[in-house]
Design a protein around this motif. Sequence first.
Motif, PDB file in Angstrom:
ATOM      1  N   ARG A  19      13.963   2.861 -12.558  1.00  0.00           N
ATOM      2  CA  ARG A  19      14.312   4.146 -13.163  1.00  0.00           C
ATOM      3  C   ARG A  19      14.554   4.045 -14.665  1.00  0.00           C
ATOM      4  O   ARG A  19      13.958   4.790 -15.422  1.00  0.00           O
ATOM      5  CB  ARG A  19      15.510   4.765 -12.454  1.00  0.00           C
ATOM      6  CG  ARG A  19      15.092   5.569 -11.251  1.00  0.00           C
ATOM      7  CD  ARG A  19      16.188   6.474 -10.777  1.00  0.00           C
ATOM      8  NE  ARG A  19      15.727   7.233  -9.626  1.00  0.00           N
ATOM      9  CZ  ARG A  19      16.478   8.078  -8.959  1.00  0.00           C
ATOM     10  NH1 ARG A  19      17.719   8.262  -9.312  1.00  0.00           N
ATOM     11  NH2 ARG A  19      15.996   8.732  -7.929  1.00  0.00           N
ATOM     12  N   PHE A  22      11.273   3.239 -16.251  1.00  0.00           N
ATOM     13  CA  PHE A  22      10.381   4.393 -16.200  1.00  0.00           C
ATOM     14  C   PHE A  22      10.795   5.449 -17.218  1.00  0.00           C
ATOM     15  O   PHE A  22       9.961   6.056 -17.892  1.00  0.00           O
ATOM     16  CB  PHE A  22      10.407   4.996 -14.799  1.00  0.00           C
ATOM     17  CG  PHE A  22       9.576   6.247 -14.659  1.00  0.00           C
ATOM     18  CD1 PHE A  22       8.214   6.167 -14.460  1.00  0.00           C
ATOM     19  CD2 PHE A  22      10.153   7.500 -14.768  1.00  0.00           C
ATOM     20  CE1 PHE A  22       7.450   7.315 -14.360  1.00  0.00           C
ATOM     21  CE2 PHE A  22       9.389   8.641 -14.668  1.00  0.00           C
ATOM     22  CZ  PHE A  22       8.037   8.544 -14.460  1.00  0.00           C
ATOM     23  N   ALA A  23      12.120   5.659 -17.323  1.00  0.00           N
ATOM     24  CA  ALA A  23      12.619   6.684 -18.230  1.00  0.00           C
ATOM     25  C   ALA A  23      12.211   6.405 -19.665  1.00  0.00           C
ATOM     26  O   ALA A  23      11.960   7.331 -20.432  1.00  0.00           O
ATOM     27  CB  ALA A  23      14.136   6.773 -18.121  1.00  0.00           C
ATOM     28  N   TRP A  26       8.854   7.843 -20.209  1.00  0.00           N
ATOM     29  CA  TRP A  26       8.703   9.247 -19.818  1.00  0.00           C
ATOM     30  C   TRP A  26       8.373  10.099 -21.030  1.00  0.00           C
ATOM     31  O   TRP A  26       8.883   9.841 -22.134  1.00  0.00           O
ATOM     32  CB  TRP A  26      10.026   9.723 -19.191  1.00  0.00           C
ATOM     33  CG  TRP A  26      10.068  11.188 -18.904  1.00  0.00           C
ATOM     34  CD1 TRP A  26       9.687  11.800 -17.761  1.00  0.00           C
ATOM     35  CD2 TRP A  26      10.499  12.234 -19.790  1.00  0.00           C
ATOM     36  NE1 TRP A  26       9.857  13.156 -17.870  1.00  0.00           N
ATOM     37  CE2 TRP A  26      10.350  13.451 -19.111  1.00  0.00           C
ATOM     38  CE3 TRP A  26      10.977  12.252 -21.103  1.00  0.00           C
ATOM     39  CZ2 TRP A  26      10.672  14.678 -19.681  1.00  0.00           C
ATOM     40  CZ3 TRP A  26      11.295  13.472 -21.680  1.00  0.00           C
ATOM     41  CH2 TRP A  26      11.151  14.664 -20.978  1.00  0.00           C
ATOM     42  N   PRO A  27       7.537  11.144 -20.853  1.00  0.00           N
ATOM     43  CA  PRO A  27       6.792  11.516 -19.644  1.00  0.00           C
ATOM     44  C   PRO A  27       5.412  10.864 -19.635  1.00  0.00           C
ATOM     45  O   PRO A  27       4.806  10.665 -20.676  1.00  0.00           O
ATOM     46  CB  PRO A  27       6.684  13.030 -19.768  1.00  0.00           C
ATOM     47  CG  PRO A  27       6.618  13.266 -21.254  1.00  0.00           C
ATOM     48  CD  PRO A  27       7.475  12.206 -21.887  1.00  0.00           C
ATOM     49  N   THR A  28       4.921  10.568 -18.454  1.00  0.00           N
ATOM     50  CA  THR A  28       3.607   9.934 -18.322  1.00  0.00           C
ATOM     51  C   THR A  28       2.526  10.931 -17.909  1.00  0.00           C
ATOM     52  O   THR A  28       1.352  10.572 -17.835  1.00  0.00           O
ATOM     53  CB  THR A  28       3.670   8.808 -17.281  1.00  0.00           C
ATOM     54  OG1 THR A  28       4.100   9.346 -16.020  1.00  0.00           O
ATOM     55  CG2 THR A  28       4.655   7.723 -17.727  1.00  0.00           C
ATOM     56  N   ILE A  31       4.638  17.938 -17.861  1.00  0.00           N
ATOM     57  CA  ILE A  31       5.907  18.323 -17.248  1.00  0.00           C
ATOM     58  C   ILE A  31       5.770  19.747 -16.714  1.00  0.00           C
ATOM     59  O   ILE A  31       5.402  20.656 -17.453  1.00  0.00           O
ATOM     60  CB  ILE A  31       7.045  18.267 -18.280  1.00  0.00           C
ATOM     61  CG1 ILE A  31       7.178  16.854 -18.857  1.00  0.00           C
ATOM     62  CG2 ILE A  31       8.357  18.733 -17.670  1.00  0.00           C
ATOM     63  CD1 ILE A  31       7.973  16.805 -20.143  1.00  0.00           C
ATOM     64  N   GLN A  60       3.577  14.474 -23.753  1.00  0.00           N
ATOM     65  CA  GLN A  60       2.863  15.251 -22.738  1.00  0.00           C
ATOM     66  C   GLN A  60       3.268  16.711 -22.864  1.00  0.00           C
ATOM     67  O   GLN A  60       4.391  17.020 -23.258  1.00  0.00           O
ATOM     68  CB  GLN A  60       3.202  14.746 -21.331  1.00  0.00           C
ATOM     69  CG  GLN A  60       2.741  13.341 -21.032  1.00  0.00           C
ATOM     70  CD  GLN A  60       1.235  13.255 -20.796  1.00  0.00           C
ATOM     71  OE1 GLN A  60       0.578  14.258 -20.503  1.00  0.00           O
ATOM     72  NE2 GLN A  60       0.689  12.046 -20.921  1.00  0.00           N
ATOM     73  N   ASP A  85      12.011  12.448 -11.396  1.00  0.00           N
ATOM     74  CA  ASP A  85      11.392  11.572 -12.392  1.00  0.00           C
ATOM     75  C   ASP A  85      11.188  12.256 -13.743  1.00  0.00           C
ATOM     76  O   ASP A  85      10.554  11.701 -14.636  1.00  0.00           O
ATOM     77  CB  ASP A  85      10.047  11.044 -11.871  1.00  0.00           C
ATOM     78  CG  ASP A  85       9.069  12.156 -11.488  1.00  0.00           C
ATOM     79  OD1 ASP A  85       9.314  13.334 -11.843  1.00  0.00           O
ATOM     80  OD2 ASP A  85       8.050  11.859 -10.823  1.00  0.00           O
ATOM     81  N   GLY A  86      11.722  13.488 -13.883  1.00  0.00           N
ATOM     82  CA  GLY A  86      11.612  14.189 -15.153  1.00  0.00           C
ATOM     83  C   GLY A  86      10.334  14.953 -15.352  1.00  0.00           C
ATOM     84  O   GLY A  86      10.127  15.548 -16.416  1.00  0.00           O
ATOM     85  N   HIS A  87       9.464  14.981 -14.352  1.00  0.00           N
ATOM     86  CA  HIS A  87       8.189  15.696 -14.492  1.00  0.00           C
ATOM     87  C   HIS A  87       8.214  17.074 -13.837  1.00  0.00           C
ATOM     88  O   HIS A  87       7.227  17.806 -13.893  1.00  0.00           O
ATOM     89  CB  HIS A  87       7.044  14.858 -13.924  1.00  0.00           C
ATOM     90  CG  HIS A  87       6.762  13.630 -14.738  1.00  0.00           C
ATOM     91  ND1 HIS A  87       7.272  12.395 -14.429  1.00  0.00           N
ATOM     92  CD2 HIS A  87       6.052  13.474 -15.879  1.00  0.00           C
ATOM     93  CE1 HIS A  87       6.875  11.511 -15.325  1.00  0.00           C
ATOM     94  NE2 HIS A  87       6.128  12.133 -16.222  1.00  0.00           N
ATOM     95  N   VAL A 261      16.275  10.132 -19.289  1.00  0.00           N
ATOM     96  CA  VAL A 261      15.381  11.286 -19.385  1.00  0.00           C
ATOM     97  C   VAL A 261      16.142  12.494 -19.914  1.00  0.00           C
ATOM     98  O   VAL A 261      15.651  13.233 -20.779  1.00  0.00           O
ATOM     99  CB  VAL A 261      14.743  11.599 -18.012  1.00  0.00           C
ATOM    100  CG1 VAL A 261      14.026  12.950 -18.048  1.00  0.00           C
ATOM    101  CG2 VAL A 261      13.763  10.507 -17.623  1.00  0.00           C
TER     102      VAL A 261
END
Length: 321
Positions: A19, A22-23, A26-28, A31, A60, A85-87, A261
């Motif tokens: 996490r 990944f954060a 972010w973002p990959t 959103i 993104q 995941d923030g998306h 995130v």
Amino acid sequence: MPLGRRALLAAPALLALPRPAFAQGWPTRPIRLIVPYATGGGTDLLARALAEALRPLLPQPVVVENRAGGAGVIGTEVVARAEPDGHTLMAVVSTHVANRYFLPSLSYDPLRDFTPVAMLSRNTMALVTGTGQPFADLRSMLDHAKRHPGRVGTGSTEALSSFIGQELARRAGVEMPDVQYRSGGQLMNDIVAAHLPVGWTSTASVMPHMQTGRVRVLAVSTATRTPFFPEVASAQEQGIAEFDLAGWVGLYGPAGLPEAVIQRLHGALTQAFADPVLRQRFTAMGIEPDLRPGAGLAEAAQREDRLWAAAAAAGHIRKEQ
């Protein structure tokens, strides 16, 4: 191949790594910003303006997705089920909290099942009518409603505007049926077309129609006047004692959204809200920006919950059957 003792001991620590790591990236992917109301209303207008302002600040794009229906419940359920995941985010009005007191059941808890990211705006509600209606101010409208009990419907778009309309009628001692709409845009179209006598909606929904000369604002819901209609007296100024009700628009994610995130999002929001172009656009649309961190949104949501709980206990609101 079987894992050795050292690898097994390290596994919990390894599970904790994705996490934060990944954060940082972010973002990959784009959103999704869920707006659980129809297009054209104040929250939709705010979300689209904000998505455009965030485009140069994030790697993104933010894509607004309207999921209207069920007083905001349908779109909100999408976010409640989404990966944290923030998306997937959502922009909702304060009745996100009130729905538990109006609707027979909810598949989620408005406070526990979401991560508050930021307060975005204050929502002053305006009582609007068409210029062709036989009243020009709040007092004459209430007098007209008294002479025609049950025939002057008051439009609303969610629990807050419905409560404001019915609370005004209750305090004034008149019968004004609640007429529900899916968005402020739809409500305003019926005001302009004279299909609806009066309605409560956000200043952002009213502003695009003011230049037509076919819309009149009779009052605002807060104790003080709004800068968007400074000539319009509040309901309190016009004799409805202690009438002070307003909402807000908040940005939420699913429960468990990583702190990294949240912080990155709030940093981008702070930059966007400081942009004079966005602030001018907010002013033109009748949006009152009120950026606060997630803790401020959580505090406002808890205060709303106490307000609605007290109103329900007093019998001023009841759940739909």
